[in-house]
Design an enzyme around this catalytic site. Structure first.
Site, mmCIF file in Angstrom:
data_model
loop_
_atom_site.group_PDB
_atom_site.id
_atom_site.type_symbol
_atom_site.label_atom_id
_atom_site.label_comp_id
_atom_site.label_asym_id
_atom_site.label_seq_id
_atom_site.Cartn_x
_atom_site.Cartn_y
_atom_site.Cartn_z
ATOM 1 N N ASN A 99 47.332 46.985 26.858
ATOM 2 C CA ASN A 99 45.961 47.381 27.160
ATOM 3 C C ASN A 99 45.967 48.894 27.381
ATOM 4 O OD1 ASN A 99 43.405 47.826 28.106
ATOM 5 N ND2 ASN A 99 43.623 46.602 29.966
ATOM 6 N N LYS A 125 43.539 50.784 27.824
ATOM 7 C CA LYS A 125 42.448 51.221 28.704
ATOM 8 C C LYS A 125 41.769 52.469 28.098
ATOM 9 C CE LYS A 125 44.816 49.014 32.496
ATOM 10 N NZ LYS A 125 45.069 48.913 33.932
ATOM 11 N N HIS A 155 38.494 41.859 32.902
ATOM 12 C CA HIS A 155 39.527 42.687 33.529
ATOM 13 C C HIS A 155 39.035 43.143 34.905
ATOM 14 C CE1 HIS A 155 42.351 45.902 34.304
ATOM 15 N NE2 HIS A 155 43.124 45.377 33.370
ATOM 16 N N GLU A 184 39.165 45.846 36.333
ATOM 17 C CA GLU A 184 38.469 47.142 36.325
ATOM 18 C C GLU A 184 37.012 46.968 35.889
ATOM 19 O OE1 GLU A 184 41.438 49.060 33.921
ATOM 20 O OE2 GLU A 184 42.838 48.861 35.590
ATOM 21 N N GLU A 213 46.293 38.869 36.619
ATOM 22 C CA GLU A 213 46.613 40.250 36.968
ATOM 23 C C GLU A 213 46.229 40.505 38.420
ATOM 24 O OE1 GLU A 213 46.734 42.804 33.128
ATOM 25 O OE2 GLU A 213 44.700 42.851 33.909
ATOM 26 N N GLY A 230 48.661 49.187 37.944
ATOM 27 C CA GLY A 230 48.773 50.646 37.992
ATOM 28 C C GLY A 230 49.417 51.177 39.265
ATOM 29 N N SER A 246 51.804 46.235 36.401
ATOM 30 C CA SER A 246 53.047 47.014 36.490
ATOM 31 C C SER A 246 54.233 46.369 35.775
ATOM 32 C CB SER A 246 53.393 47.321 37.952
ATOM 33 O OG SER A 246 52.392 48.133 38.542
HETATM 34 P P1 13P Z 1 49.537 48.361 34.450
HETATM 35 O O1 13P Z 1 50.563 47.709 33.565
HETATM 36 O O2 13P Z 1 49.361 49.811 34.203
HETATM 37 O O3 13P Z 1 49.770 48.011 35.897
HETATM 38 O O4 13P Z 1 48.115 47.698 34.058
HETATM 39 C C1 13P Z 1 48.011 46.330 33.973
HETATM 40 C C2 13P Z 1 46.709 45.984 33.375
HETATM 41 O O5 13P Z 1 45.669 46.173 33.983
HETATM 42 C C3 13P Z 1 46.690 45.448 32.018
HETATM 43 O O6 13P Z 1 45.438 44.964 31.678
#
Ligand code: 13P
Length: 256
Positions: A9, A11, A98, A100, A170, A176, A216
């Protein structure tokens, strides 16, 4: 056997030039034997979907997917992208729900259920995300919350539709942050999700749904996470932006 999936992803990262460089590197690095056993998906920003897909070509063994779509079919929704549009450019998957999107764009269970329907209507497989914030886990509410998210987003589907869905667990506190869930925490939650699916859809259907872990994931921890019986792959953020590390993560999935 459930489909093994490793999805990156991206982002809201990279310029077009950087995205194409990463794509070209991955295309060169992902070995032939990997391609058949693991489904590799790059979830790119909307403007890069077609150029990235075109660069990969037909036989790369790497698919491209979107990170979101509208719940609406078409019309006056400035700035939105519909599932029909994604279908028209050949997108096989879309990430929905997601954390976010839930956190910064106010997407709730109701709207996500509609987005799931929009994707499925156009034959696009949703990668439906769920996961709890830190304070919820600290108060031991994580299983109840994730079950509720799954119910709100998916439980209106019939068996045939649910069987087209991929789930990604997640935990928000692991996204992150560099603080990954332990393999035991991941396995426990994946098992809770699968049992919850089984309670409504039956064991056979639940056993066929890929459940990915995200938060992560990196080259050092992927193998242990992917070895868990109910972890069918990963949804990778930061580490998917680096070709060498992402390739290592993909390889970790081949061996399990
Ligand atoms: P990270 O791997 O950067 O923690 O992000 C995970 C994520 O949100 C994937 O959709």
């Amino acid at each position: 056997m459930r489909q093994k999936i490793v999805a990156g992803n991206w982002k809201m990262n990279k310029t077009l030039e950087e995205a194409l460089t990463l794509t070209a590197e991955l295309k060169g690095m992902v070995a032939a034997e990997v391609k058949g056993s693991v489904r590799i998906i790059l979830c790119a920003p909307f403007p890069y979907l077609v150029p990235v897909r075109n660069l990969l070509g037909q036989d790369s063994g790497i698919l491209v997917a979107a990170q979101n779509c509208s719940e609406h079919e078409a019309g006056a929704y400035t700035g939105e992208v519909s599932a029909a549009m994604l279908k028209s450019i050949g997108m096989p998957y879309v990430i929905l729900g997601h954390s976010e999107r839930r956190q910064y764009f106010g997407e709730d269970g109701k709207v996500l259920a509609k987005k799931i329907d929009a994707a499925l209507k156009h034959g696009i497989t949703p990668i439906f995300c769920c996961g709890e914030p830190l304070e919820v886990r600290e108060n031991n509410g994580h299983e109840a919350l994730v079950k509720k998210q799954v119910e709100e987003g998916l439980f209106h589907l019939d068996n045939a539709s649910l069987e087209k869905v991929v789930i990604a667990y997640e935990p928000v506190w692991a996204i992150g942050t560099g603080k990954t869930a332990s393999s035991q925490q991941a396995q426990d939650m994946h098992s809770v999700i699968r049992k919850h699916l089984a309670s409504k859809y039956g064991q056979g259907t639940a056993d066929g749904i890929p459940i990915l872990y995200g938060g992560s994931v990196n080259a050092a921890n992927a193998k242990e996470l992917f070895a868990c019986p109910d972890v069918d792959g990963g949804l990778v953020g930061g580490a998917s932006l680096k070709s060498r590390e992402f390739t290592e993560i993909i390889k970790s999935m081949v061996d399990v």
